[in-house]
Every structure is written in structure tokens, then in C-alpha cells.
Motif scaffolding. Structure first.
Motif, PDB file in Angstrom:
ATOM      1  N   ASN A  13      -2.869 -16.646  -0.950  1.00 38.77           N
ATOM      2  CA  ASN A  13      -2.324 -15.292  -0.971  1.00 38.77           C
ATOM      3  C   ASN A  13      -2.572 -14.635  -2.323  1.00 38.77           C
ATOM      4  O   ASN A  13      -2.977 -13.459  -2.393  1.00 38.77           O
ATOM      5  N   LEU A  14      -2.349 -15.369  -3.400  1.00 42.73           N
ATOM      6  CA  LEU A  14      -2.569 -14.812  -4.739  1.00 42.73           C
ATOM      7  C   LEU A  14      -4.046 -14.475  -4.951  1.00 42.73           C
ATOM      8  O   LEU A  14      -4.374 -13.458  -5.570  1.00 42.73           O
ATOM      9  N   TYR A  21      -6.719  -6.235  -5.997  1.00 45.67           N
ATOM     10  CA  TYR A  21      -6.536  -5.480  -7.241  1.00 45.67           C
ATOM     11  C   TYR A  21      -7.869  -5.234  -7.947  1.00 45.67           C
ATOM     12  O   TYR A  21      -8.061  -4.183  -8.570  1.00 45.67           O
ATOM     13  N   GLU A  22      -8.783  -6.179  -7.843  1.00 44.28           N
ATOM     14  CA  GLU A  22     -10.108  -5.967  -8.423  1.00 44.28           C
ATOM     15  C   GLU A  22     -10.848  -4.849  -7.685  1.00 44.28           C
ATOM     16  O   GLU A  22     -11.530  -4.028  -8.305  1.00 44.28           O
ATOM     17  N   GLN A  23     -10.696  -4.792  -6.369  1.00 43.11           N
ATOM     18  CA  GLN A  23     -11.306  -3.700  -5.597  1.00 43.11           C
ATOM     19  C   GLN A  23     -10.668  -2.370  -5.987  1.00 43.11           C
ATOM     20  O   GLN A  23     -11.349  -1.348  -6.104  1.00 43.11           O
ATOM     21  N   LYS A  51      -5.597   4.444  -0.642  1.00 44.52           N
ATOM     22  CA  LYS A  51      -4.403   4.301   0.197  1.00 44.52           C
ATOM     23  C   LYS A  51      -4.534   3.091   1.107  1.00 44.52           C
ATOM     24  O   LYS A  51      -3.572   2.338   1.292  1.00 44.52           O
ATOM     25  N   GLY A  52      -5.714   2.897   1.683  1.00 40.11           N
ATOM     26  CA  GLY A  52      -5.948   1.740   2.543  1.00 40.11           C
ATOM     27  C   GLY A  52      -5.800   0.429   1.785  1.00 40.11           C
ATOM     28  O   GLY A  52      -5.184  -0.524   2.279  1.00 40.11           O
ATOM     29  N   LEU A  57      -2.562  -4.380   0.103  1.00 37.73           N
ATOM     30  CA  LEU A  57      -1.854  -5.106  -0.948  1.00 37.73           C
ATOM     31  C   LEU A  57      -0.362  -5.215  -0.645  1.00 37.73           C
ATOM     32  O   LEU A  57       0.258  -6.242  -0.937  1.00 37.73           O
ATOM     33  N   ASN A  58       0.214  -4.178  -0.074  1.00 38.27           N
ATOM     34  CA  ASN A  58       1.626  -4.242   0.328  1.00 38.27           C
ATOM     35  C   ASN A  58       1.845  -5.310   1.395  1.00 38.27           C
ATOM     36  O   ASN A  58       2.837  -6.045   1.358  1.00 38.27           O
ATOM     37  N   GLN A  59       0.923  -5.389   2.343  1.00 41.34           N
ATOM     38  CA  GLN A  59       1.023  -6.424   3.381  1.00 41.34           C
ATOM     39  C   GLN A  59       0.893  -7.818   2.776  1.00 41.34           C
ATOM     40  O   GLN A  59       1.631  -8.736   3.153  1.00 41.34           O
TER      41      GLN A  59
END
Length: 157
Positions: A13-14, A21-23, A51-52, A57-59
Motif C-alpha cells: 500500500n505504501l 505522489y510521484e505521479q 483530481k483523479g 490516493l484517498n482510496q
């Protein structure tokens, strides 16, 4: 949940969050170019992509929280302090460091982008003010005549 499975799921997951985050950082860098070159259509598309990525990332964060819910630890720091396996400890510690570093770089780039946008808005406001301000003296025909009426042509010419 078995410790090996827990650490494996958490590490996976990490790694996915780090990739996200790199994207996001690459997207922010591309946004910077669009801001500098005043490419508003491109910027709008990039914001939609952003936004996508944020939803993804929230998921991933929700999944991480569910994984963490299988143990008494509530933070990655707590997991690291109770991890008996040095291999998993080092791997998770490295991932934590990479995530923190990636998020900090993203934060800095977003601040720079925000500064560029604010400078652009300030420039636009100044330009609009100068363009729309009524000149005190007409550049071509001299001052206004008595009574406030302007003449388009000088009758003496």
C-alpha cells in the motif's frame, strides 16, 4: 492477521501511495509549465487529472487505514516501533522516508505554482487597471474643451 501478511499488505500500500505522489509531482511540474506558458486549456485538463489522482490516493489511504485497523498500532511510527523483523522494519522505514520526502517536494512545487498564479493575477489586474483608466489628457486631440465636450477633429486644421 499474520504479521508477514500485515507487513506485506502495508508495504504494498505504501509503495502504491508513493507511486501516486510521484505521479502527482510530475503533474504539478507539468502544470507549472502550463502556468508559465499561459496554456489554460492544458491547465484545465491537468487539474482534472490531478483530481483523479487525488481520488486514487484517498482510496489508498482508506485501504491503509483498514490494514492498520487489524493491529493495535494507529500510525506507521507505532508499527515501526513494534516491528520485530529487521527486514520489514527497514523496508517500512525507507518507504516512510520516501513518502515524507515526496510529499514535501510536492508541497514546495505547489507553493511555487501558487506564487506564479498570484503573480499572473497581479499582472492582469495591473494591466486591466491601466487599460481601463480614463486618461487625464487625450493623447491625440489635447485636453477636453470647455463644457466637457470633445471634438473628434480640430476645426482649425
Amino acid at each position: 492477521m499474520e504479521n508477514e501478511t500485515f507487513y506485506s499488505l502495508l508495504s504494498q500500500n505504501l509503495a502504491e501511495q508513493l507511486q501516486g505522489y510521484e505521479q502527482l509531482y510530475q503533474l504539478a511540474f507539468t502544470k507549472r509549465k502550463s502556468i508559465i506558458n499561459n496554456q489554460m486549456e492544458s491547465l484545465a485538463k491537468l487539474i482534472q487529472e490531478e483530481k483523479g489522482l487525488m481520488q486514487m490516493l484517498n482510496q489508498l489511504e482508506e485501504v491503509r487505514q483498514r490494514i492498520m485497523g487489524t493491529t493495535t498500532a494507529t500510525t506507521l511510527h507505532e508499527v515501526l516501533s513494534t516491528c520485530p523483523d529487521p527486514v520489514w522494519h527497514n523496508r517500512l522505514l525507507e518507504q516512510q522516508h520516501q513518502l515524507v520526502q515526496s510529499i514535501e517536494q510536492l508541497r514546495q512545487l505547489n507553493e511555487q505554482n501558487q506564487d506564479l498564479i498570484e503573480e499572473s493575477l497581479h499582472y492582469l489586474e495591473k494591466t486591466i487597471t491601466e487599460v481601463t483608466a480614463a486618461p487625464e489628457e487625450d493623447l491625440f486631440y489635447g485636453p477636453q474643451s470647455v463644457g466637457g465636450k470633445r471634438h473628434l477633429f480640430d476645426s482649425k486644421a
